[in-house]
Structure formats: structure tokens, C-alpha cells
Design a protein around this motif. Structure first.
Motif, PDB file in Angstrom:
ATOM      1  N   ASP A 107      44.199  -2.061  17.570  1.00 26.97           N
ATOM      2  CA  ASP A 107      44.020  -1.518  16.226  1.00 26.97           C
ATOM      3  C   ASP A 107      42.601  -1.012  16.023  1.00 26.97           C
ATOM      4  N   LEU A 108      41.614  -1.735  16.543  1.00 31.32           N
ATOM      5  CA  LEU A 108      40.217  -1.301  16.434  1.00 31.32           C
ATOM      6  C   LEU A 108      39.978  -0.026  17.227  1.00 31.32           C
ATOM      7  N   SER A 109      40.484   0.049  18.445  1.00 28.17           N
ATOM      8  CA  SER A 109      40.254   1.253  19.243  1.00 28.17           C
ATOM      9  C   SER A 109      40.935   2.459  18.615  1.00 28.17           C
ATOM     10  N   THR A 110      42.062   2.251  17.946  1.00 23.82           N
ATOM     11  CA  THR A 110      42.725   3.347  17.244  1.00 23.82           C
ATOM     12  C   THR A 110      41.872   3.823  16.066  1.00 23.82           C
ATOM     13  N   ILE A 111      41.307   2.894  15.320  1.00 24.90           N
ATOM     14  CA  ILE A 111      40.410   3.242  14.200  1.00 24.90           C
ATOM     15  C   ILE A 111      39.199   4.010  14.726  1.00 24.90           C
ATOM     16  N   LEU A 112      38.611   3.540  15.824  1.00 24.14           N
ATOM     17  CA  LEU A 112      37.443   4.215  16.397  1.00 24.14           C
ATOM     18  C   LEU A 112      37.800   5.615  16.895  1.00 24.14           C
ATOM     19  N   LYS A 113      38.948   5.746  17.533  1.00 20.63           N
ATOM     20  CA  LYS A 113      39.353   7.056  18.053  1.00 20.63           C
ATOM     21  C   LYS A 113      39.460   8.070  16.916  1.00 20.63           C
ATOM     22  N   VAL A 114      40.072   7.670  15.825  1.00 28.57           N
ATOM     23  CA  VAL A 114      40.275   8.581  14.694  1.00 28.57           C
ATOM     24  C   VAL A 114      38.974   8.828  13.939  1.00 28.57           C
ATOM     25  N   ASN A 115      38.284   7.760  13.551  1.00 30.97           N
ATOM     26  CA  ASN A 115      37.101   7.892  12.704  1.00 30.97           C
ATOM     27  C   ASN A 115      35.872   8.416  13.429  1.00 30.97           C
ATOM     28  N   CYS A 116      35.823   8.267  14.737  1.00 30.32           N
ATOM     29  CA  CYS A 116      34.669   8.726  15.507  1.00 30.32           C
ATOM     30  C   CYS A 116      34.988   9.973  16.323  1.00 30.32           C
ATOM     31  N   SER A 117      36.175  10.532  16.124  1.00 26.51           N
ATOM     32  CA  SER A 117      36.604  11.749  16.832  1.00 26.51           C
ATOM     33  C   SER A 117      36.426  11.621  18.348  1.00 26.51           C
ATOM     34  N   ILE A 118      36.915  10.507  18.881  1.00 24.60           N
ATOM     35  CA  ILE A 118      36.847  10.286  20.328  1.00 24.60           C
ATOM     36  C   ILE A 118      38.124  10.870  20.930  1.00 24.60           C
ATOM     37  N   PRO A 119      37.983  11.835  21.861  1.00 25.75           N
ATOM     38  CA  PRO A 119      39.153  12.590  22.313  1.00 25.75           C
ATOM     39  C   PRO A 119      40.175  11.810  23.136  1.00 25.75           C
ATOM     40  N   LYS A 120      39.772  10.813  23.886  1.00 28.19           N
ATOM     41  CA  LYS A 120      40.705  10.119  24.786  1.00 28.19           C
ATOM     42  C   LYS A 120      40.620   8.603  24.633  1.00 28.19           C
ATOM     43  N   MET A 121      41.791   7.966  24.726  1.00 23.05           N
ATOM     44  CA  MET A 121      41.833   6.510  24.750  1.00 23.05           C
ATOM     45  C   MET A 121      42.677   6.065  25.937  1.00 23.05           C
ATOM     46  N   ILE A 122      42.098   5.173  26.738  1.00 19.81           N
ATOM     47  CA  ILE A 122      42.801   4.560  27.864  1.00 19.81           C
ATOM     48  C   ILE A 122      43.056   3.106  27.494  1.00 19.81           C
ATOM     49  N   LEU A 123      44.280   2.658  27.690  1.00 20.63           N
ATOM     50  CA  LEU A 123      44.635   1.265  27.417  1.00 20.63           C
ATOM     51  C   LEU A 123      45.046   0.602  28.717  1.00 20.63           C
ATOM     52  N   HIS A 124      44.336  -0.433  29.103  1.00 17.04           N
ATOM     53  CA  HIS A 124      44.650  -1.213  30.303  1.00 17.04           C
ATOM     54  C   HIS A 124      45.533  -2.378  29.850  1.00 17.04           C
ATOM     55  N   VAL A 125      46.775  -2.356  30.260  1.00 11.93           N
ATOM     56  CA  VAL A 125      47.744  -3.350  29.798  1.00 11.93           C
ATOM     57  C   VAL A 125      47.928  -4.417  30.868  1.00 11.93           C
ATOM     58  N   HIS A 126      47.574  -5.643  30.517  1.00 11.42           N
ATOM     59  CA  HIS A 126      47.733  -6.804  31.397  1.00 11.42           C
ATOM     60  C   HIS A 126      48.935  -7.630  30.952  1.00 11.42           C
ATOM     61  N   GLU A 127      49.418  -7.403  29.733  1.00 14.36           N
ATOM     62  CA  GLU A 127      50.348  -8.300  29.076  1.00 14.36           C
ATOM     63  C   GLU A 127      51.809  -7.876  29.253  1.00 14.36           C
ATOM     64  N   MET A 128      52.677  -8.862  29.287  1.00 10.29           N
ATOM     65  CA  MET A 128      54.115  -8.622  29.382  1.00 10.29           C
ATOM     66  C   MET A 128      54.698  -8.433  27.979  1.00 10.29           C
ATOM     67  N   GLN A 129      55.943  -8.009  27.947  1.00  9.34           N
ATOM     68  CA  GLN A 129      56.649  -7.645  26.722  1.00  9.34           C
ATOM     69  C   GLN A 129      56.562  -8.694  25.602  1.00  9.34           C
ATOM     70  N   ASN A 130      56.894  -9.933  25.888  1.00  7.09           N
ATOM     71  CA  ASN A 130      56.903 -10.962  24.840  1.00  7.09           C
ATOM     72  C   ASN A 130      55.521 -11.161  24.236  1.00  7.09           C
ATOM     73  N   PHE A 131      54.506 -11.119  25.058  1.00 10.36           N
ATOM     74  CA  PHE A 131      53.148 -11.302  24.559  1.00 10.36           C
ATOM     75  C   PHE A 131      52.709 -10.092  23.723  1.00 10.36           C
TER      76      PHE A 131
END
Length: 166
Positions: A107-131
Motif C-alpha cells: 500500500d505504501l509503495s502504491t502511494i509513493l508510485k502515484v504521489n511521487c510520479s515514479i514510473p515503475k514498481m517491482i514487487l518481489h513476492v516471497h509469500e504464498m496465497q494464504n499469507f
């Protein structure tokens, strides 16, 4: 974005990745925003150009002034970790990429991407579905903001493809 500066798999992976970038690509400037402190905080200080430690407590006078300004509407808490003026300060750096090391603080990285006009976001996913469901019950809301998903395993990748059409 680093969720915690403690010794765990995702944090150590990020720390090693940043060390590799510093050694092999010194022209790349990396800044880290850490949401929670821990024993590896000083190691992040040494591998990145700027380490935003949003978990650090400000002194009582500073916190009191900020409280009064927030209650009077002069400043606004945009996220549980950052005020609007702090986000604006981060935005002045004109970042090229947000690399979020886990689904925490998506949620924070999404806010930063929009409010700071950051063109790209990479998400490193370590977590499984339930988590993922327990941390972000409405994960699908964040999926469009992510430009690249990095899955740590075939099973994590399978869950992302199967459940969210990533």
C-alpha cells in the motif's frame, strides 16, 4: 522498500542484492525505506546512498508539533508510516523505480508510485496465497500498480498467475 531490518530471508536477500549492485554497478544509486528497525539497520546504511528509517522515533517536541499540525489540518498522515510532507520530500528525488521487497507495505509503495510520479514498481513476492490473503485481503486492488512481479518459486508464481492473472 524494506519491511524490517531483521535477519530473515527476504531482508537478507535484499541486503545481498544491494551489496551486489554497489559492487558491480556503482553508478546506480540506491535508497532504502525501512518500515521497521532491527539488527541489520547499519548494514543497510553501508550499502545504500540514503536509508529512510521511518521507524525511528522523533523527539517529544517534534512529535508534539507534528500532532498539533495534523489535528489542525496543516499536515496529513497519508499512510500509517508517512505524512504528506514526507512523501513530497521523497518525491523530490525523482526515483526511476520502486523495488518493494515483499508484499508488506505494498500500500505504501502504491502511494509513493502515484504521489511521487515514479514510473515503475517491482514487487518481489516471497509469500504464498494464504499469507497474501491475510496481509492484503484485497490484493487485486494493488496488482495494476505493479509493473513487474518477481516470484521466489514456481509455486508462488503459480499462485500469482492462477489467483490474480499476473
Amino acid at each position: 522498500i524494506n519491511s524490517v531490518c531483521s535477519r530473515n530471508g527476504s531482508t537478507l536477500l535484499l541486503l545481498n542484492f544491494l551489496s551486489w549492485i554497489k559492487s558491480n554497478h556503482p553508478e546506480i544509486e540506491c535508497h532504502v525505506l525501512s518500515a521497521t528497525g532491527g539488527t541489520l539497520s547499519s548494514e543497510f546504511d553501508s550499502v545504500c546512498s540514503k536509508h529512510y528509517k521511518v521507524y525511528e522515533k522523533k523527539n517529544l517536541i517534534y512529535r508534539s508539533i507534528r500532532y498539533v499540525l495534523r489535528k489542525s489540518g496543516v499536515i496529513k498522515l497519508q499512510h500509517r508510516l508517512l505524512y504528506d510532507y514526507e512523501i513530497a520530500k521523497i518525491g523530490r528525488n525523482k526515483y526511476d523505480i520502486i523495488y518493494n521487497n515483499t508484499i508488506f507495505n505494498l500500500d505504501l509503495s502504491t502511494i509513493l508510485k502515484v504521489n511521487c510520479s515514479i514510473p515503475k514498481m517491482i514487487l518481489h513476492v516471497h509469500e504464498m496465497q494464504n499469507f497474501i490473503n491475510s496481509v492484503h485481503p484485497r490484493f487485486e486492488v494493488f496488482v495494476p500498480s505493479v509493473d513487474l512481479f518477481v516470484a521466489v518459486s514456481k509455486s508462488v508464481k503459480g499462485g500469482l498467475v492462477r489467483n490474480w492473472n499476473v
